[in-house]
Design a protein around this motif. Sequence first.
Motif, PDB file in Angstrom:
ATOM      1  N   GLY A 369       1.613   2.113  -4.939  1.00  0.00           N
ATOM      2  CA  GLY A 369       2.213   1.405  -3.825  1.00  0.00           C
ATOM      3  C   GLY A 369       1.190   0.875  -2.834  1.00  0.00           C
ATOM      4  O   GLY A 369       1.225  -0.298  -2.439  1.00  0.00           O
ATOM      5  N   GLU A 370       0.272   1.716  -2.433  1.00  0.00           N
ATOM      6  CA  GLU A 370      -0.743   1.298  -1.459  1.00  0.00           C
ATOM      7  C   GLU A 370      -1.684   0.266  -2.077  1.00  0.00           C
ATOM      8  O   GLU A 370      -2.114  -0.677  -1.405  1.00  0.00           O
ATOM      9  CB  GLU A 370      -1.536   2.518  -0.970  1.00  0.00           C
ATOM     10  CG  GLU A 370      -2.587   2.202   0.071  1.00  0.00           C
ATOM     11  CD  GLU A 370      -1.988   1.667   1.362  1.00  0.00           C
ATOM     12  OE1 GLU A 370      -2.720   0.984   2.101  1.00  0.00           O
ATOM     13  OE2 GLU A 370      -0.801   1.928   1.637  1.00  0.00           O
ATOM     14  N   TRP A 371      -1.983   0.421  -3.345  1.00  0.00           N
ATOM     15  CA  TRP A 371      -2.825  -0.559  -4.045  1.00  0.00           C
ATOM     16  C   TRP A 371      -2.184  -1.940  -4.003  1.00  0.00           C
ATOM     17  O   TRP A 371      -2.847  -2.953  -3.763  1.00  0.00           O
ATOM     18  CB  TRP A 371      -3.037  -0.096  -5.484  1.00  0.00           C
ATOM     19  CG  TRP A 371      -3.769  -1.060  -6.369  1.00  0.00           C
ATOM     20  CD1 TRP A 371      -5.109  -1.328  -6.370  1.00  0.00           C
ATOM     21  CD2 TRP A 371      -3.197  -1.880  -7.384  1.00  0.00           C
ATOM     22  NE1 TRP A 371      -5.403  -2.270  -7.331  1.00  0.00           N
ATOM     23  CE2 TRP A 371      -4.255  -2.626  -7.974  1.00  0.00           C
ATOM     24  CE3 TRP A 371      -1.904  -2.061  -7.866  1.00  0.00           C
ATOM     25  CZ2 TRP A 371      -4.046  -3.522  -9.010  1.00  0.00           C
ATOM     26  CZ3 TRP A 371      -1.693  -2.944  -8.905  1.00  0.00           C
ATOM     27  CH2 TRP A 371      -2.748  -3.670  -9.465  1.00  0.00           C
ATOM     28  N   LEU A 372      -0.865  -2.010  -4.223  1.00  0.00           N
ATOM     29  CA  LEU A 372      -0.169  -3.291  -4.149  1.00  0.00           C
ATOM     30  C   LEU A 372      -0.220  -3.863  -2.738  1.00  0.00           C
ATOM     31  O   LEU A 372      -0.422  -5.062  -2.543  1.00  0.00           O
ATOM     32  CB  LEU A 372       1.286  -3.118  -4.591  1.00  0.00           C
ATOM     33  CG  LEU A 372       1.521  -2.931  -6.086  1.00  0.00           C
ATOM     34  CD1 LEU A 372       2.972  -2.560  -6.343  1.00  0.00           C
ATOM     35  CD2 LEU A 372       1.163  -4.191  -6.855  1.00  0.00           C
ATOM     36  N   ARG A 373      -0.032  -3.008  -1.743  1.00  0.00           N
ATOM     37  CA  ARG A 373      -0.068  -3.492  -0.363  1.00  0.00           C
ATOM     38  C   ARG A 373      -1.458  -4.011   0.008  1.00  0.00           C
ATOM     39  O   ARG A 373      -1.605  -4.851   0.897  1.00  0.00           O
ATOM     40  CB  ARG A 373       0.377  -2.386   0.598  1.00  0.00           C
ATOM     41  CG  ARG A 373       1.880  -2.142   0.576  1.00  0.00           C
ATOM     42  CD  ARG A 373       2.324  -1.226   1.691  1.00  0.00           C
ATOM     43  NE  ARG A 373       1.945   0.147   1.455  1.00  0.00           N
ATOM     44  CZ  ARG A 373       2.680   1.026   0.755  1.00  0.00           C
ATOM     45  NH1 ARG A 373       3.822   0.646   0.215  1.00  0.00           N
ATOM     46  NH2 ARG A 373       2.279   2.267   0.586  1.00  0.00           N
ATOM     47  N   ARG A 374      -2.480  -3.504  -0.670  1.00  0.00           N
ATOM     48  CA  ARG A 374      -3.846  -3.986  -0.435  1.00  0.00           C
ATOM     49  C   ARG A 374      -4.178  -5.217  -1.274  1.00  0.00           C
ATOM     50  O   ARG A 374      -5.332  -5.636  -1.346  1.00  0.00           O
ATOM     51  CB  ARG A 374      -4.852  -2.875  -0.751  1.00  0.00           C
ATOM     52  CG  ARG A 374      -4.777  -1.676   0.169  1.00  0.00           C
ATOM     53  CD  ARG A 374      -5.873  -0.676  -0.169  1.00  0.00           C
ATOM     54  NE  ARG A 374      -5.754   0.550   0.598  1.00  0.00           N
ATOM     55  CZ  ARG A 374      -6.638   1.538   0.557  1.00  0.00           C
ATOM     56  NH1 ARG A 374      -7.708   1.432  -0.225  1.00  0.00           N
ATOM     57  NH2 ARG A 374      -6.461   2.631   1.268  1.00  0.00           N
ATOM     58  N   GLY A 375      -3.173  -5.770  -1.931  1.00  0.00           N
ATOM     59  CA  GLY A 375      -3.390  -6.995  -2.687  1.00  0.00           C
ATOM     60  C   GLY A 375      -3.874  -6.780  -4.098  1.00  0.00           C
ATOM     61  O   GLY A 375      -4.378  -7.716  -4.734  1.00  0.00           O
TER      62      GLY A 375
END
Length: 571
Positions: A369-375
């Motif tokens: 999830g956080e990886w996706l939010r970081r692009g």
Amino acid sequence: MTISSDLDLDLETDRAESVPHWWRQAVVYQIYPRSFADSNGDGLGDLPGITSRADYLRELGIDAVWLSPFYPSELADGGYDVADYRNVDPRLGTLDDFDAMLAALHARGIKVVVDIVPNHTSDHHEWFREAVAAGRGSQARERYIFREGSGPSGDEPPTDWVSVFGGPAWTRVTEPDGSPGQWYFHNFAREQPDLNWDHPDVHADFVKTLRFWSDRGVDGFRIDVAHMLTKDLTEPLPSRAELELIPRDGNHPLIDRDDVHEIYAEWREVFDSYDPPRTAVAEAWVDPSRIHLYARPESLGQAFNFDLLEADFDADQFRRIITDNLALAAQSGSSSTWVLSNHDVVRHATRYGLPGSSAESSAPTRHGGEWLRRGGDDALLDRERGARRAAAATLFILGLPGSTYLYQGEELGLHEVAEIPAEERQDPTFFRTEGAEIGRDGCRVPLPWQSDGASFGFGADGAHLPQPAWFARYAVEAEEADPDSTLHLYRRALRLRAELQSDEALEWIETGRPDVLRFARPNGWHIVTNFGDEPFALGGGDVVLASGPSAAGEVAGETTVWLAPTGGAAG
């Protein structure tokens, strides 16, 4: 790609129909129809596209296909906003196309399970349109959950509840006379009004739907959010804070209520009226102590186990999850289900390649999830390690007793697609949270069938979600030509699994290492997974399949091997 002869297809059909309780240890392949194969070049996958790939599915070696919704829909939630439960979205085909697809899959020995979405309809469903047009106090509104607003003039929602997708769980309608009106409840998007399961029309219509598809020949049903149908909305309604404090023990106002099983007992009578009985599997995100209620033979008969979707690549977690869920299966009399990826989560090849995907790390990118939010920063993603761990985890679960659910594209080793521009995203979660949650589009990008072309062979001109350039090396065409590809590994595994199938039991074998798991099946077949980095000595047995290269007599780090008794089966 080979074309099956009529004789081959007859043999496949006979063999599939001769296996009792086929679902107990089946390998089920989930198809997200809009992203599988596009037959007419409009950018959306369709039912004729699935039919055109029937031989591919047969060669993969699966037992059944689970189709995510293909019904008429405005696509507010990827087809889970259903406007007509007994028809096909015209963009995806016709009922004749459905029958042709069903016949093609059945002829290849492949069962078909369809998605049923009973918690809510689309706001374009004829019932909801009738409810809005009929006005306050009408019988039509009783099929849904309408309430007057709060505040002096009813301008505020009845409660401060929040929907699963973010934002308020209530939306106000305009009354037939043009005045501001009542509010309707929706656990998900505003385009998905919840049904009132206290109303007899709702019961009768879903029985009609189950019979409609069963009569057409479908073999089973996957029940969407099976734990959320029944509700107790006796006034006064609790606040959001109060709601969160109520135990989920069967009496919660909205979730996992005991009375939901009265519905499934009714459905079970429908399923059992067919020969063979139709199967069902519950999507029920409930406390593990209650999952067996959905899997009982008098209820839906099987329930998804989602624990591995939330687990790290870690031996302790895998062993605990396997042990617990086999015990729950024994409690219900059903078989367990194993799944690593689906249409709602970051693909496991990506999850396992991110920091936080093992017990040694607690980085915030855990589960993607956080990886996706970081692009989708590739500096954080170790693609090779993720692929290696994904293959090891897949061979591990394919060796377990119970049924395994695969998600389209995982047999190619596909990673999550992060590089989707905001203007091209479709998931309501992204929009209702104003981008704070990226949503599920990244696992729903259309499959690559060829290594080049406008849509990598998905369709003629393009795809409804953008495909990245790196899809070329994961295309079916490329992997067909590479005997060491993930696709060939899946094919070998599924063929061998079918040959070595045994009773639904396992015995843990102690390895002396906390990062290595080993279990034996009743036929003498052993599975060993090394979750660590250092090689592990096997100490006997013939290696018949491995997720990656290892030296003779050992299993390398982050690798799974299948062992047959010396002189036994070979894959």
